[in-house]
Design a protein around this motif. Structure first.
Motif, short mmCIF file in Angstrom:
data_model
loop_
_atom_site.label_atom_id
_atom_site.label_comp_id
_atom_site.label_asym_id
_atom_site.label_seq_id
_atom_site.Cartn_x
_atom_site.Cartn_y
_atom_site.Cartn_z
N LYS A 1 14.33 2.09 -3.35
CA LYS A 1 14.30 3.42 -2.87
C LYS A 1 15.26 4.28 -3.81
N ASP B 1 15.22 -1.24 2.04
CA ASP B 1 15.42 -0.22 1.17
C ASP B 1 14.37 -0.67 0.15
N ALA C 1 11.04 -0.14 -1.70
CA ALA C 1 9.96 0.71 -1.63
C ALA C 1 8.81 0.40 -2.13
N LYS C 2 8.73 -0.77 -2.92
CA LYS C 2 7.33 -1.18 -3.16
C LYS C 2 7.50 -2.70 -3.55
#
Length: 276
Positions: free
Chosen positions: A164, A175, A177-178
């Motif tokens: 993130k 944290d 994101a992907k």
């Protein structure tokens, strides 16, 4: 034979309390102000104690320094022992780790001089390239705040995950994101990451633990942390107020000498990088 005292975390954890009670005066400061005795330094075995022992064997006597090296296999006891006055200094950690440690434990440890960097690396006994990790692969990462964030950044910098925006030295797996490979993360004590390699698909291992377990970061890491603008240099540290101890100042000079730089370059061949 190496004149180094090896102390397990379990033994020292019991001894630290007792020694701490006798070492501290009513104001909580170390009662020992003797700067004529040996300088006792706590260190991780590799490469920290190796570097200190090189100084002890080849440089200290000529410089008039009586140096004693004590080895620790964890990342907690060296700081608590330094805070309690059981040792005079330590050499094993970086600034983000120390900042987090002082904040969480109320200690007062400060850096004296930065000596070297140990690049963090991703290792595997099952694949030879990071992009060969299969979907759902299990990756071990250190479970302490700073080294976990550092491990995740390494993976992000090499395209295995995306973090993130804005997460820094306290990033956790929450944290992420992907996660295109759907990697599963196993959080373990930093010292255990090399041993976990037989049980996971890959592991992010700190440089000192990699070297001590027979891994060569420069040769065996699937991906390796860059030394450029890296904030994770390892330094000599003391309890605040002891920075001007003449023994500490003398050791700081020796640790950043041309002789030590050459020793690091010759012995570690890029697996450990001098920071001076």
């Amino acid at each position: 034979m190496r004149n180094t005292a090896k102390i397990t975390a379990a033994v020292l954890a019991a001894g630290t309390l007792t020694l701490g009670l006798t070492a501290c005066g009513p104001d909580g400061d170390s009662a020992s102000s003797d700067t004529d005795g040996p300088l006792v330094v706590a260190a991780s075995p590799t490469p920290h104690a190796d570097i200190l022992n090189f100084v002890k064997q080849h440089l200290a006597k000529k410089a008039g320094l009586d140096l004693e090296v004590k080895e620790f296999t964890d990342y907690i006891t060296p700081n608590t022992a330094t805070e309690a006055g059981d040792v005079d200094a330590n050499y094993f950690q970086n600034q983000p780790y120390l900042d987090d440690f002082n904040k969480k434990r109320g200690t007062h440890i400060v850096p004296v001089v930065t000596v070297h960097l140990e690049p963090l690396g991703l290792y595997s006994h099952k694949v030879k390239k990071a992009d060969a990790l299969k979907s759902g692969a299990i990756v071990a990462v250190p479970n302490d705040t700073v080294n976990e964030a550092r491990a995740l950044k390494l993976l992000a910098d090499n395209g295995l995950i995306t973090l993130k925006d804005g997460v820094g030295t306290e990033a956790t797996v929450q944290d992420i994101a992907k996660n295109p490979k759907n990697l599963t993360f196993k959080e373990v004590e930093a010292a255990q990451t090399p041993r976990s390699l037989d049980d996971v698909d890959a592991a992010v291992v700190n440089g000192n633990y990699a070297i001590s377990s027979g891994l060569n970061p420069a040769e065996h890491a699937l991906v390796l942390e860059s030394a450029k603008n890296n904030p994770y240099g390892n330094f000599l540290a003391v309890k605040k107020g002891n920075e001007k101890d003449p023994r500490v100042k003398k050791l700081a000079e020796l640790l950043t000498s041309p002789e030590v730089k050459k020793f690091i370059e010759d012995k570690y061949q890029g697996s450990v990088i001098a920071s001076f």
